[in-house]
Design a protein around this motif. Structure first.
Motif, mmCIF file in Angstrom:
data_model
loop_
_atom_site.group_PDB
_atom_site.id
_atom_site.type_symbol
_atom_site.label_atom_id
_atom_site.label_comp_id
_atom_site.label_asym_id
_atom_site.label_seq_id
_atom_site.Cartn_x
_atom_site.Cartn_y
_atom_site.Cartn_z
ATOM 1 N N SER A 1 39.630 32.104 34.419
ATOM 2 C CA SER A 1 39.144 31.063 35.318
ATOM 3 C C SER A 1 37.687 31.324 35.665
ATOM 4 C CB SER A 1 39.984 31.034 36.598
ATOM 5 O OG SER A 1 39.622 32.107 37.420
ATOM 6 N N PRO B 1 53.962 38.110 39.469
ATOM 7 C CA PRO B 1 52.597 37.689 39.105
ATOM 8 C C PRO B 1 52.606 37.080 37.711
ATOM 9 C CG PRO B 1 52.753 40.102 39.232
ATOM 10 C CD PRO B 1 54.128 39.557 39.477
ATOM 11 N N THR B 2 52.276 35.802 37.597
ATOM 12 C CA THR B 2 52.277 35.143 36.291
ATOM 13 C C THR B 2 50.896 35.293 35.666
ATOM 14 O OG1 THR B 2 51.481 33.025 37.081
ATOM 15 C CG2 THR B 2 53.842 33.416 37.259
ATOM 16 N N SER B 3 50.758 34.785 34.459
ATOM 17 C CA SER B 3 49.433 34.853 33.837
ATOM 18 C C SER B 3 48.679 33.546 34.028
ATOM 19 C CB SER B 3 49.568 35.219 32.360
ATOM 20 O OG SER B 3 50.493 34.363 31.749
ATOM 21 N N SER B 4 49.173 32.673 34.895
ATOM 22 C CA SER B 4 48.512 31.375 35.096
ATOM 23 C C SER B 4 47.700 31.336 36.385
ATOM 24 C CB SER B 4 49.553 30.257 35.171
ATOM 25 O OG SER B 4 50.445 30.359 34.111
ATOM 26 N N TYR B 5 46.818 30.342 36.430
ATOM 27 C CA TYR B 5 45.956 30.177 37.599
ATOM 28 C C TYR B 5 46.211 28.850 38.295
ATOM 29 C CZ TYR B 5 43.120 34.204 36.368
ATOM 30 O OH TYR B 5 42.687 35.463 36.127
ATOM 31 N N TYR B 6 45.987 28.858 39.601
ATOM 32 C CA TYR B 6 45.914 27.601 40.342
ATOM 33 C C TYR B 6 44.556 27.609 41.026
ATOM 34 C CZ TYR B 6 46.669 23.995 43.784
ATOM 35 O OH TYR B 6 46.531 22.863 44.534
ATOM 36 N N GLU B 7 43.697 26.716 40.642
ATOM 37 C CA GLU B 7 42.334 26.678 41.191
ATOM 38 C C GLU B 7 41.723 28.072 41.233
ATOM 39 O OE1 GLU B 7 42.329 24.569 44.891
ATOM 40 O OE2 GLU B 7 42.895 22.664 43.952
ATOM 41 N N THR B 8 41.786 28.737 40.118
ATOM 42 C CA THR B 8 41.194 30.070 39.869
ATOM 43 C C THR B 8 41.867 31.216 40.635
ATOM 44 O OG1 THR B 8 39.467 30.144 41.554
ATOM 45 C CG2 THR B 8 38.932 28.981 39.518
ATOM 46 N N THR C 1 43.652 36.990 32.976
ATOM 47 C CA THR C 1 44.978 37.615 33.020
ATOM 48 C C THR C 1 45.453 37.901 31.605
ATOM 49 O OG1 THR C 1 46.053 35.456 32.927
ATOM 50 C CG2 THR C 1 45.757 36.414 35.114
ATOM 51 N N ILE D 1 35.589 24.707 39.797
ATOM 52 C CA ILE D 1 36.844 25.465 39.812
ATOM 53 C C ILE D 1 37.607 25.079 38.559
ATOM 54 C CG2 ILE D 1 39.020 25.795 41.049
ATOM 55 C CD1 ILE D 1 37.592 24.943 43.582
ATOM 56 N N VAL E 1 54.310 48.069 38.695
ATOM 57 C CA VAL E 1 54.466 46.695 38.243
ATOM 58 C C VAL E 1 53.193 45.984 38.730
ATOM 59 C CG1 VAL E 1 55.808 46.185 40.351
ATOM 60 C CG2 VAL E 1 56.080 44.727 38.342
ATOM 61 N N PRO E 2 52.673 45.020 37.964
ATOM 62 C CA PRO E 2 51.450 44.356 38.432
ATOM 63 C C PRO E 2 51.632 43.822 39.856
ATOM 64 C CG PRO E 2 52.078 43.539 36.245
ATOM 65 C CD PRO E 2 53.163 44.449 36.703
ATOM 66 N N PRO E 3 50.626 43.901 40.714
ATOM 67 C CA PRO E 3 49.259 44.378 40.496
ATOM 68 C C PRO E 3 49.061 45.823 40.970
ATOM 69 C CG PRO E 3 49.358 43.197 42.565
ATOM 70 C CD PRO E 3 50.772 43.319 42.060
ATOM 71 N N LYS F 1 59.535 40.370 33.934
ATOM 72 C CA LYS F 1 59.045 41.744 34.075
ATOM 73 C C LYS F 1 60.110 42.740 33.632
ATOM 74 C CE LYS F 1 54.901 40.909 35.684
ATOM 75 N NZ LYS F 1 54.872 39.518 35.160
ATOM 76 N N ASN G 1 40.376 26.380 35.301
ATOM 77 C CA ASN G 1 41.253 27.372 34.668
ATOM 78 C C ASN G 1 41.363 27.041 33.181
ATOM 79 O OD1 ASN G 1 41.863 28.056 37.367
ATOM 80 N ND2 ASN G 1 43.508 26.523 37.364
ATOM 81 N N TRP H 1 48.878 41.055 34.475
ATOM 82 C CA TRP H 1 47.790 41.867 35.029
ATOM 83 C C TRP H 1 46.546 41.003 35.097
ATOM 84 C CZ3 TRP H 1 48.961 46.370 37.113
ATOM 85 C CH2 TRP H 1 50.042 47.109 36.617
ATOM 86 N N GLN I 1 45.277 33.550 40.943
ATOM 87 C CA GLN I 1 46.457 33.885 40.140
ATOM 88 C C GLN I 1 47.738 33.414 40.840
ATOM 89 O OE1 GLN I 1 46.971 38.056 39.329
ATOM 90 N NE2 GLN I 1 48.442 37.694 37.689
#
Lengths: 172, 793
Positions: free
Chosen positions: A85, B624-631, A155, A119, B723-725, B677, A121, A160, B633
């Protein structure tokens, strides 16, 4: 591990002696030392950097309104990159600072009226282990000039995350 | 029963003075008087018993022992309501006056039960694996917070934030998986949050019972990993008045605490009250700078800036006790405010124009404040074969989180500092009937019901407003096969309903539509939704006592209802700098656990081991996923199978009459065996840890009575399973020392109790894997000297 416990459980029915306490203690110690289930897990964070030739923006960079810049950063991971992002937001209130080596001179504090907000992603397809972020961003000519902050994050597929942020300035 | 005897006993001390006059060359008279120290009124009917000598004090408290020959005699002085004491008197010419103080027997004699069983024996017989924490333990081990005090017990640990905030963790599980029960009522605050502590005054607590392992059977949802049961204090004796003032000072964060409690009882009515105030500055860590990600924060004089705070608590209770009936109503209020580390609140790095270093006692932004008001009533009625228990509770939890208003994403600069407000009302009702259908069976049937109403405010949205109703019925039977073999079996069914309310952002966000157009809309964060849950719990346990060894085995199924934050979160948690997303499809957590406990107790030696295996069918986990919401995590509540195994080992020996050694080791291994996980552990997993403790009791010297020196050496292994983070945490060793003594400074009063504690003797810099601040690389507290003095009266 379950079978070991149940093993102790059977012995419980036998003659009760102090020995069984030692057996349980042994069991506890065995339990405490074993992590041999063979599932390989990813314990490494991805990396992110603008500190290479071509990385953009560099700390304290000046960006001119009306121009288009290619935002570039290198990201790597031991197994598979997933998403990244870019967040460009005003730092008129000096609420945060970057993690780059140099300290930039900031303008006086002020209230925001029409700041640039960027902003976005993105996903990285194909489970790559190395990738160069390259996103063109146009600084519209009506946004407020002043101190800004550019934050990158990335990520991997495990979840991570790594982040880096850079102090920049938008000028006329 | 003895109205005359109790008539004038309005105090807790006994002043016993002996005078003698020589009236023959080799025959003496001992003359004495027994007086209550408090009001100097005579103690009537006290018995003075020695070998061949006996006397009872008169109406004026006076007694005499005639024709005593020269020599040394030993007498036992007893009086109802006082602990008997043995004194030594040297009889001869020029005898000196001897003074003796008899302490109040603080409690109604608990051992004298109809069945004649001691508490210890009862604990051995019940198949449930419990641990009772005595007042003595609490007094000699008191730390900054109640839960830190309890963490000396193997299997109990804490999740900490700062110096005085911590939550209980039993065998690696905490938050809403451990129920904290006070006076029979489950403590209901925002227990899901990891950045604040428990709103309970830790002073004045006499007894805590810890149930390790699932206890849903008795306590319903939330007790899936265990229970910390803060039991009601013992009822004072008839016609007594007593109290204490405790003063506490600590060097590390310049804490000053005062707590004063009184209790009084006439014949049937009794009253208790306590006031506590604590004020502390920023705490110090053994580091000059904190390195977090690529940021470096310089610390001013080792102070972790803005971690100061204060706490003011008050409680009042009124009770009535009569034959076959007992009731007590407690009103309490806990009010606390404390700051959070200013440079990186949660995970976000902050700079500020606030001059944090100008004072290390002020609380600037970010901070939180909480007020917890509670009314509980416990009533017990004996009706023939039946013992009926009723508990009522009302709790109001009001928590505010304040931070500097900073624009984020599409959110403009908020108008004020109030980021979040939660007002939660909880009404509880418990009913329980204990009865013995036959000599061999002890049956308990009961009902728990709870209604919750949660309201929110502030500019940051995290969890919605909701109403929640839960109710459960249970029954269990403790069957005595023979006096050494007991079986416990029980069943429970629970129903729950959660109704969440809709919430919309107060600012518009930019949304890119599929047709290429752009809209600016106030996004909906939560929906009006009603969810129903139901679940069955069951437990079966055996206990067998074989002379000096006791064996317990338990197998049980427990459950936990998903909470509103797990179901309906939808927003940025700035404290953690992550986007938290609930899941309306979550099922109640189901856990199966097998517990074993074997204890061997000899006269000078004891050893115990308590392993367990635990399987969660669907552990609720914030992934913790690998996706973003408005930058930011996205962390999403998901369910996974979890396998856990572990246990504790305790050993204790009395080497000489004065020296006692204790050792304990605790370990838990956790693994997620399904889900995103798979193969990872659970968050905040405590590492392998051991505690060596030695206690030496000195002889009395000067005015010190029963002086003791205690050394605790904690050895903790590295935590490599993460486990992350999270980050891996290195092992550490920390030495804590303490000196405890009674001080006999004033002749007519009870001795003072003193405690000097030196924590982290070597000022070791170490990280605690289960500390909230571990995530931002903040080490644990540096060296701390604390002094506590308790003045009883």
């Amino acid at each position: 591990m379950v079978s070991r416990i149940l093993c102790g459980f059977k012995s419980y029915k036998m003659k009760f002696t102090l020995k069984h306490i030692y057996l349980f203690s042994l069991l506890l110690l065995i339990g405490s030392c074993s992590n041999d289930d063979g599932v390989k897990i990813d314990e490494e964070k991805p990396t992110i950097s603008v500190n290479y030739t071509g990385g953009f923006p560099q700390g304290c960079a000046l960006l001119t309104r009306g121009e288009t810049y290619n935002f570039k950063a290198m990201v790597t991971d031991n197994s598979a990159l997933a998403s990244y992002s870019i967040d460009i937001h005003q730092n008129f209130d000096h609420h945060t600072h970057d993690d780059q080596v140099t300290d930039c001179t900031l303008d006086a504090l002020k209230q925001a009226t029409n700041p640039l907000i960027f902003i976005e992603n993105y996903t990285i397809e194909g489970g790559l282990t190395s990738y160069e972020i390259n996103i063109p961003v146009t600084i519209s000519s009506d946004v407020e000039v002043g101190d800004y902050h550019c934050a990158y994050s990335v990520t991997d597929e495990t979840g991570w995350q790594s982040r880096t942020s850079i102090d920049i300035k938008i000028v006329k | 029963m003895y109205p005359n005897m109790f008539h004038k006993i309005m105090n807790i001390g006994l002043f016993f003075s002996l005078c003698s006059t020589v009236f023959a060359q080799d025959s003496f008279q001992i003359k004495g008087v027994v007086i209550h120290a408090k009001d100097l009124s005579p103690a009537v009917g006290a018995t003075i018993v020695g070998e061949k000598l006996h006397s009872v004090s008169s109406d004026a408290g006076v007694f005499t022992l005639n024709n005593v020959t020269q020599g040394t005699y030993s007498f036992t002085v007893s009086h109802i309501g006082c602990k008997p004491q043995t004194i030594s008197v040297t009889v001869g010419p020029n005898m000196k006056e001897i003074k003796v103080y008899l302490n109040e027997a603080a409690t109604v004699l608990e051992e004298v039960k109809v069945n004649g069983k001691t508490k210890r024996r009862e604990v051995m017989e019940t198949p449930m694996v419990t641990h009772t924490v005595s007042e003595e333990f609490l007094k000699s081990n008191r730390e900054n917070s109640l839960m830190q005090t309890l963490s000396k017990i193997a299997r109990v640990s804490t999740i900490n934030i700062g110096s005085g905030q911590s939550k209980p963790v039993i065998r690696g599980l905490g938050f809403n998986r451990v129920a904290v029960v006070q006076n029979g009522i489950k403590h209901e605050a925002q227990q899901w949050g990891n950045d604040h502590g428990l709103e309970i005054d830790q002073h004045g607590i006499e007894n805590i019972q810890i149930i390790k392992g699932p206890a849903s059977l008795l306590y319903g949802s939330d007790a899936i990993a265990g229970v910390v049961n803060i039991q009601p204090n013992k009822i004072p004796l008839p016609n007594t008045f007593g109290g204490e003032v405790n003063i506490l000072g600590e060097s590390n964060n310049n804490l000053l605490g005062v707590s004063a409690g009184i209790s009084t009882r006439k014949d049937k009515w009794f009253y208790r009250s306590r006031l506590t105030y604590r004020d502390y500055g920023d705490y110090k860590v053994p580091a000059n700078r904190i390195n977090y990600e690529n940021y470096v924060f310089e610390l001013d004089d080792n102070n972790l800036r803005n971690t100061a705070g204060n706490e003011a608590d008050a409680s009042l209770s009124i009770g009535y006790v009569a034959e076959g009936f007992k009731t007590e109503t407690v009103f309490s209020n806990v009010n606390a405010k404390n700051g959070f580390f200013a440079n990186a609140h949660g995970l976000e790095v902050r700079t500020s124009s606030i001059d944090y270093d100008s004072s290390n006692r002020d609380v600037d932004l970010p901070f939180h404040k909480v007020n917890h008001f509670k009314i509980t009533n416990n009533t017990t009625i004996s009706a023939g074969e039946h013992n009926l228990h009723l508990d009522f509770g009302y709790q109001n939890n009001n928590r505010e989180e304040h931070s500097e208003p900073v624009p984020h994403g599409y959110m403009p600069t908020p108008p004020n500092t109030k980021e979040r407000l939660f007002i939660k009302n909880t009404y509880s009702l418990n009913f329980r009937d204990n009865f013995k259908p036959s000599d061999q069976h002890g049956m308990v049937v009961g009902l728990n019901a709870e209604y919750q109403n949660n309201n929110i405010g502030g500019w940051g949205f995290l969890i919605p407003e909701y109403n929640r109703f839960t109710a459960g019925v249970f029954a269990y039977d403790q069957f005595e096969v023979n006096s050494n073999f007991h079986i416990l079996a029980g069943l429970r069914y629970d129903l729950g309903r959660v109704a969440t309310k809709a919430y919309y952002d107060w600012y518009p966000s930019t949304v890119n539509n599929e047709d290429g157009s752009t809209s600016y809309i106030k996004l909906q964060r939560s929906k009006n939704k009603t969810l129903n849950f139901g679940s069955l719990s069951a437990a079966l346990g055996l206990s067998y006592i074989d002379n000096k060894t006791s064996y317990k085995i338990n197998i049980g199924r427990s459950f936990r209802m998903p909470l509103a934050n797990e179901l309906a979160s939808d927003g940025v948690n700035y404290h953690m700098y992550r986007y938290e997303k609930g899941n309306l499809d979550l099922d109640p957590e189901i856990s199966y656990q097998l517990d074993v406990a074997v204890d061997y107790t000899a006269k000078t030696f004891s050893i115990g081991v308590s392993p367990f295996v635990n399987i969660f069918q669907n552990f609720i986990y914030l992934n913790p996923t690998s996706s973003y919401y408005e930058t930011i995590q996205i962390y999403e509540y998901t369910q996974a199978e979890v396998f856990r195994v572990g246990g504790e080992l305790n050993a204790s020996t009395t080497l000489t009459k004065n020296l006692q050694l204790d050792a304990s080791v605790e370990y838990v291994y956790s693994e997620q065996t399904s889900g995103p996980k798979k193969g990872f552990t659970l968050p905040f997993s405590p590492p392998l840890s051991g505690l060596l403790s030695s206690r030496y009791q000195f002889n009395n010297f000067l005015f010190f009575k029963k002086p003791q020196l205690i050394a605790d050496y904690r050895i903790t292994a590295a935590q490599e399973s993460i486990v992350p983070p999270e980050e891996k945490t290195e092992g550490y060793q920390v030495l804590n020392m303490s000196f405890l003594s009674e001080m006999d400074l004033f002749k007519n009063s009870l001795p003072l109790e003193m405690r000097v504690k030196l924590n982290n003797v070597f000022d070791t810099k170490y990280f605690n894997h289960t500390s909230f601040y571990r995530l931002i690389d903040v080490p644990e507290l540096g060296r701390n000297i604390s002094l506590s003095v308790t003045v009883p009266f």
